[in-house]
Enzyme design. Sequence first.
Site, PDB file in Angstrom:
ATOM      1  N   SER A   1       0.840  -1.202   0.000  1.00 59.72           N
ATOM      2  CA  SER A   1       0.000   0.000   0.000  1.00 59.72           C
ATOM      3  C   SER A   1       0.875   1.252   0.000  1.00 59.72           C
ATOM      4  O   SER A   1       0.597   2.221  -0.716  1.00 59.72           O
ATOM      5  CB  SER A   1      -0.917  -0.015   1.230  1.00 59.72           C
ATOM      6  OG  SER A   1      -1.472   1.237   1.441  1.00 59.72           O
TER       7      SER A   1
ATOM      8  N   PHE B   1      -0.204   9.741  -7.917  1.00 63.70           N
ATOM      9  CA  PHE B   1      -0.109   8.307  -7.642  1.00 63.70           C
ATOM     10  C   PHE B   1      -0.720   7.517  -8.794  1.00 63.70           C
ATOM     11  O   PHE B   1      -0.826   6.362  -8.781  1.00 63.70           O
ATOM     12  CB  PHE B   1      -0.799   7.954  -6.327  1.00 63.70           C
ATOM     13  CG  PHE B   1      -0.294   8.775  -5.170  1.00 63.70           C
ATOM     14  CD1 PHE B   1       1.066   9.086  -5.081  1.00 63.70           C
ATOM     15  CD2 PHE B   1      -1.140   9.255  -4.198  1.00 63.70           C
ATOM     16  CE1 PHE B   1       1.552   9.849  -4.033  1.00 63.70           C
ATOM     17  CE2 PHE B   1      -0.663  10.005  -3.135  1.00 63.70           C
ATOM     18  CZ  PHE B   1       0.673  10.306  -3.065  1.00 63.70           C
TER      19      PHE B   1
ATOM     20  N   TRP C   1       2.286   1.621  -3.344  1.00 64.11           N
ATOM     21  CA  TRP C   1       1.251   2.068  -4.283  1.00 64.11           C
ATOM     22  C   TRP C   1       1.211   3.599  -4.322  1.00 64.11           C
ATOM     23  O   TRP C   1       1.037   4.208  -5.370  1.00 64.11           O
ATOM     24  CB  TRP C   1      -0.119   1.521  -3.848  1.00 64.11           C
ATOM     25  CG  TRP C   1      -1.243   1.982  -4.742  1.00 64.11           C
ATOM     26  CD1 TRP C   1      -1.720   1.348  -5.841  1.00 64.11           C
ATOM     27  CD2 TRP C   1      -2.021   3.176  -4.625  1.00 64.11           C
ATOM     28  NE1 TRP C   1      -2.745   2.066  -6.407  1.00 64.11           N
ATOM     29  CE2 TRP C   1      -2.940   3.192  -5.677  1.00 64.11           C
ATOM     30  CE3 TRP C   1      -2.030   4.236  -3.712  1.00 64.11           C
ATOM     31  CZ2 TRP C   1      -3.864   4.227  -5.865  1.00 64.11           C
ATOM     32  CZ3 TRP C   1      -2.937   5.271  -3.899  1.00 64.11           C
ATOM     33  CH2 TRP C   1      -3.843   5.261  -4.957  1.00 64.11           C
ATOM     34  N   HIS C   2       1.388   4.209  -3.122  1.00 63.06           N
ATOM     35  CA  HIS C   2       1.301   5.668  -3.052  1.00 63.06           C
ATOM     36  C   HIS C   2       2.446   6.349  -3.789  1.00 63.06           C
ATOM     37  O   HIS C   2       2.292   7.435  -4.327  1.00 63.06           O
ATOM     38  CB  HIS C   2       1.268   6.127  -1.590  1.00 63.06           C
ATOM     39  CG  HIS C   2      -0.064   5.932  -0.953  1.00 63.06           C
ATOM     40  ND1 HIS C   2      -0.407   4.776  -0.314  1.00 63.06           N
ATOM     41  CD2 HIS C   2      -1.152   6.736  -0.890  1.00 63.06           C
ATOM     42  CE1 HIS C   2      -1.660   4.886   0.134  1.00 63.06           C
ATOM     43  NE2 HIS C   2      -2.133   6.059  -0.204  1.00 63.06           N
ATOM     44  N   GLY C   3       3.601   5.745  -3.776  1.00 61.47           N
ATOM     45  CA  GLY C   3       4.719   6.375  -4.477  1.00 61.47           C
ATOM     46  C   GLY C   3       5.930   5.472  -4.501  1.00 61.47           C
ATOM     47  O   GLY C   3       6.122   4.648  -3.607  1.00 61.47           O
TER      48      GLY C   3
END
Lengths: 476, 321
Positions: free
Chosen positions: A321, A476, A324-326
């Site tokens: 997770s 993102f 996923w954001h960066g």
Amino acid sequence: MLFNSFNFFFLFFPIVTILYYLLPGKYRWIMLLAASCFFYMCFVPIYILILLITILIDYFAAIAIHRAQGKTKKMFLVVSIVSTCVVLLIFKYFNFVNDNLRFVANSFHWNYSIPMLKLLLPIGLSFHTFQSLSYVIEVYRGNQKPEPHFGIYSLYVMFYPQLVAGPIERPQNMLHQFHEHHNFSYDNVTQGLKRMMWGFFKKIVIADRAAIYVNAVFNNYQHHNGTSLALGVLLFAFQVYCDFSGYSDIALGSAQVMGFTLMTNFNRPYFSKNLTEFWRRWHISLSSWFNDYLFSPLVVAYRDWGKFGVVLALMITFCVSGLWHGAGWTFIVFGLFHGAALVYDFLSKKFRKKLSKNTPAFIYNGLSIILSFAFLNFTLVFFRSGSFAQALTIYQKIFTQPGKLYWGDYKAIVYSAFFIFILVTIEIFEEYGLFNNFSLYRNNSWLVRRLTYCLLVVVIILFGVFDGSQFIYFQF
Amino acid sequence: MHKYSNDFKRFLKRFGILVISLVILDFLIGDILQHYYFKQKRGPLYRTTYAIDSTKADMLVFGSSRAIHHYVPEVFENKLHTSFNNCGRDACNLIYSIAIISAVLDRFTPKNIVIELNPNEFSVSEEGKLSPLLPYHDNPTIHGFLKYNSKLENVKLLSRMYPYNSMLVHIIAGDLSLAPADDNGYMALSGHMDYYPIPDYKQTAINADRIKLFDQLLSKLKQRNIQTTLVISPIYATFSEPDIQVLEIKKLVSKYDNVSFFNYENDPDYAHYDFFKDGVHLNQIGANKFSEDLANKLISRQQSVAPKSSGNIDGKARDRF
């Protein structure tokens, strides 16, 4: 095209909505698809080809998955997931992986000459990749029949309200809506417009105003003391919330005006009493995606390991997770912090239940909310920092270098503080249903309601920041 | 079908009422804000109004916060025996200055104009940064510059509240005299910087349209025979050589004999943190030193008898570095 741009609100949105209702039902999807393509192409036009490739792969993969049996079925799923993710890996993670490999190679004095890619990340790539993945996985699981209509499937991925920053929809919720005929409904249109206005308020009045102070201190963190940085972190918590939930409100509202129902993405997350609850209220479409497609399968896979299996599944899920954001270590650490918090929640469940029984509710709940919010703020330092070193310097300054507060242009703090206070007050009323669920926005008196709408528009015009700044989650 | 048609009529009716209410409210609130905006007697907004509508000083300084904090009126008044007004405005750049100077020139002709230039003056984007000009949109000269704020500025100006966006706190402070006091527009900064300088200051691409606009202003100032001084005041940073902005300014200056240019980039006399509040702003000590220095240079220019064939370019400080 940005939701907070003049072109969107005064041109694109009204034109598309009016055309939608003017056209006969069977042609609406064509107009919506064309409008969504135009919307996406306003960013980097050529990147629509990337979307097209993803759409083609998953459209045919889903049909193949549906027809196949046994191992072939699984093979089609794997091919589809891998091909969809390859695009994401190249554009979002290649340079990150490459950079880390170079670092390792340099540490051992090895020759390493793979160059960095000079590619601009397609806007919202992670969002529509996840939405496409959810489609093929649901078809594989048998929860969704493959969509035979290529145009409708394309619209499922490209529907402009949720194209660039979600909510990450599931096919069961969305696909059938594109086949339905939506008549003009007074309630849908007015509720949608009201939701959009509330979203604009959060984005333009609070998020973009707070951003002025946040950017000033984070971009020059070396020159600011701990007090200013601490305020910067606090304001960033509201900035990121208002930015993203504001976006979601505009997305949900603009879809609702045309009669579509998107899934709720935020549910007053800062009133969460622990981090598990926080992730049930924050970016719900992503949390539930990870829950359905990563965490739950992992828990099943590790079911023989008992509690340790759940702990491992949590840590893996939140690590992914974070990523996923960066593509950066700061985001991974952000994810790991949250994973650790959820592990704590999981392991201390019985203890906390016991504690809550022996403590007055308002003290226990109040403290829980404050501690959860404080923890979130602590982790947001990693979320906002560009590097590990920056994050550590900010922590060090916050805890060891108090000083005089930097005001900058004082209106950034004054306006932010005032409107955050208004927002929190409104959310307290909604959360606890105070004064018989009193609400200005949904008041029984039409006069109060109308005055509230007018006041909201006046506030946006008088106190909004009209610099057309991007939404944080677009990156993102 | 009947229900949808009724729904649509109902929506149109109520939406219409809402729009009409908003228009009325916009007029009312906009007019109230306009009244109180121009009633101010103190603060940054008042200084802009004063510069456009009232000042008759012989010497005017324009620029950003570096103008506000670097040019001490008392020094110029005493040394040059002239009236002085500092017309700088925080967070504003060249187009803002050009607009204000143009508005001032519509009203009177000052003898001396000093334009403080930021080191990135010709490359920084000013889109969205010209909102301080919006309350003066009725002034035709100012109105001509609003297109640089955004392409749709004329549409946005249909709202009467919009020009006062984000100004309420300043208007209240200005009307209640709560805004910090200034000395003819100058505001001294106390204290000194406590961090290391930006190691290197690199220019990005120069905006050719900005150069053209500035050239037009210089031409206008030449026609009005106004002694014009362009200054890049001291900054606590080192600059890459050659500074492409400086080269552009030198090219412009060489076209006009009424224009001088004083460049303090990389000036070793100011390479001390005691003179600075932060990397880009001089404190009171630094501002006094700089004002004295610049005033002496302006006196020297006044005393130079021989007419010049082209503009003055002072690169002394820089050459010594």
